[in-house]
Design a protein around this motif. Structure first.
Motif, short mmCIF file in Angstrom:
data_model
loop_
_atom_site.label_atom_id
_atom_site.label_comp_id
_atom_site.label_asym_id
_atom_site.label_seq_id
_atom_site.Cartn_x
_atom_site.Cartn_y
_atom_site.Cartn_z
N VAL A 153 42.52 -10.06 13.51
CA VAL A 153 41.09 -9.77 13.51
C VAL A 153 40.86 -8.27 13.41
CG1 VAL A 153 38.94 -10.06 14.78
CG2 VAL A 153 40.64 -11.87 14.83
N ARG A 154 41.71 -7.48 14.06
CA ARG A 154 41.54 -6.02 14.03
C ARG A 154 41.71 -5.45 12.63
NH1 ARG A 154 45.02 -5.88 18.94
NH2 ARG A 154 43.54 -6.00 20.66
N ILE A 155 42.53 -6.07 11.81
CA ILE A 155 42.72 -5.60 10.43
C ILE A 155 41.40 -5.63 9.68
CG2 ILE A 155 43.80 -6.16 8.22
CD1 ILE A 155 46.25 -7.11 9.82
N VAL A 156 40.64 -6.71 9.84
CA VAL A 156 39.36 -6.84 9.16
C VAL A 156 38.30 -5.99 9.87
CG1 VAL A 156 37.62 -8.47 8.37
CG2 VAL A 156 40.01 -9.14 8.39
N ALA A 157 38.38 -5.89 11.19
CA ALA A 157 37.40 -5.09 11.94
C ALA A 157 37.49 -3.62 11.56
CB ALA A 157 37.61 -5.27 13.44
N ASP A 158 38.67 -3.14 11.23
CA ASP A 158 38.82 -1.75 10.83
C ASP A 158 38.13 -1.45 9.50
OD1 ASP A 158 40.23 -1.10 13.08
OD2 ASP A 158 42.20 -1.39 12.15
N LEU A 159 37.93 -2.47 8.67
CA LEU A 159 37.25 -2.28 7.39
C LEU A 159 35.78 -1.94 7.57
CD1 LEU A 159 38.68 -5.27 5.32
CD2 LEU A 159 39.33 -2.88 5.15
N ILE A 160 35.15 -2.43 8.63
CA ILE A 160 33.71 -2.28 8.77
C ILE A 160 33.31 -1.33 9.89
CG2 ILE A 160 33.24 -4.54 7.80
CD1 ILE A 160 32.70 -5.51 10.68
N ARG A 161 34.25 -0.74 10.56
CA ARG A 161 33.93 0.16 11.68
C ARG A 161 33.11 1.35 11.20
NH1 ARG A 161 38.55 -0.04 14.35
NH2 ARG A 161 37.67 -1.33 15.97
N LYS A 162 31.98 1.65 11.92
CA LYS A 162 31.08 2.78 11.66
C LYS A 162 30.36 2.67 10.31
CE LYS A 162 32.20 5.09 15.37
NZ LYS A 162 31.30 5.28 16.48
N LYS A 163 30.25 1.48 9.75
CA LYS A 163 29.57 1.32 8.46
C LYS A 163 28.12 0.90 8.67
CE LYS A 163 33.26 1.06 5.56
NZ LYS A 163 33.68 1.74 4.52
N ASN A 164 27.36 1.03 7.61
CA ASN A 164 26.00 0.50 7.58
C ASN A 164 26.08 -1.03 7.63
OD1 ASN A 164 23.34 -0.02 7.10
ND2 ASN A 164 23.24 1.08 5.16
N VAL A 165 25.08 -1.66 8.22
CA VAL A 165 25.12 -3.11 8.42
C VAL A 165 25.14 -3.86 7.08
CG1 VAL A 165 23.67 -5.02 9.22
CG2 VAL A 165 24.14 -3.12 10.71
N VAL A 166 24.36 -3.40 6.12
CA VAL A 166 24.31 -4.07 4.82
C VAL A 166 25.66 -3.97 4.13
CG1 VAL A 166 23.18 -4.08 2.57
CG2 VAL A 166 21.85 -3.62 4.62
N ASP A 167 26.27 -2.79 4.17
CA ASP A 167 27.60 -2.63 3.56
C ASP A 167 28.64 -3.47 4.27
OD1 ASP A 167 26.46 -0.81 1.84
OD2 ASP A 167 27.05 0.94 3.04
N ALA A 168 28.56 -3.53 5.60
CA ALA A 168 29.53 -4.31 6.38
C ALA A 168 29.42 -5.80 6.06
CB ALA A 168 29.32 -4.07 7.86
N LEU A 169 28.20 -6.30 5.92
CA LEU A 169 28.03 -7.71 5.58
C LEU A 169 28.59 -8.02 4.19
CD1 LEU A 169 24.49 -8.49 7.00
CD2 LEU A 169 26.66 -9.41 7.78
N ASN A 170 28.41 -7.10 3.25
CA ASN A 170 28.98 -7.30 1.91
C ASN A 170 30.51 -7.29 1.96
OD1 ASN A 170 26.65 -7.64 0.41
ND2 ASN A 170 26.34 -5.43 0.20
N ILE A 171 31.06 -6.37 2.72
CA ILE A 171 32.53 -6.30 2.83
C ILE A 171 33.07 -7.58 3.45
CG2 ILE A 171 34.41 -5.14 4.05
CD1 ILE A 171 32.80 -2.52 3.70
N LEU A 172 32.43 -8.05 4.52
CA LEU A 172 32.92 -9.26 5.18
C LEU A 172 32.75 -10.50 4.30
CD1 LEU A 172 31.65 -8.73 8.82
CD2 LEU A 172 33.99 -8.61 7.99
N HIS A 173 31.68 -10.55 3.56
CA HIS A 173 31.43 -11.73 2.72
C HIS A 173 32.48 -11.87 1.62
CE1 HIS A 173 29.08 -14.96 1.03
NE2 HIS A 173 29.19 -14.40 -0.16
N PHE A 174 32.95 -10.74 1.08
CA PHE A 174 33.90 -10.80 -0.03
C PHE A 174 35.34 -10.54 0.38
CE2 PHE A 174 29.85 -9.90 -2.15
CZ PHE A 174 29.83 -10.99 -3.01
#
Length: 115
Positions: free
Chosen positions: A17-38
């Protein structure tokens, strides 16, 4: 102003889970949702669900009627280890082998961008 969401006992290893969490840390919410979705990792589903819950908590707070969802960012994201489920499996020569099934706790804090 900030809000948080917690997901407990997610049946996934905290390391994965931490591997994916590191992708979105300190990001904008819209960008983080796009990253998680894809992102094609199993951990992206509970993280996306928890992030959407944190956004919803922020929008439903008292006095937050002026909050724009596009102005939110992830202030803190933390993945901790939960309890480990212990199971036994038959092994060679009549032995039993312990199988550990780890769980995770996810905490996401969302805040407004300081202007």
């Amino acid at each position: 102003m900030e809000s948080k969401a917690i997901a407990k006992y997610i049946r996934m290893s905290p390391r994965k889970v931490r591997i994916v969490a590191d992708l979105i840390r300190k990001k904008n919410v819209v960008d983080a949702l796009n990253i998680l979705h894809f992102t094609r990792r199993a951990a992206s589903l509970p993280l996306e669900k928890t992030l959407r819950s944190a956004i919803s908590n922020m929008l439903n707070l008292e006095g937050s009627s002026k909050v724009d969802p596009d102005e939110l960012y992830i202030k803190e994201i933390r993945v901790d280890a939960g309890v480990t489920l212990k199971r036994f499996r038959a092994a060679a020569m009549g032995r039993a082998v312990r199988i550990r099934k780890p769980t995770s706790h996810i905490l996401i804090k969302v805040a407004e961008v300081e202007k």
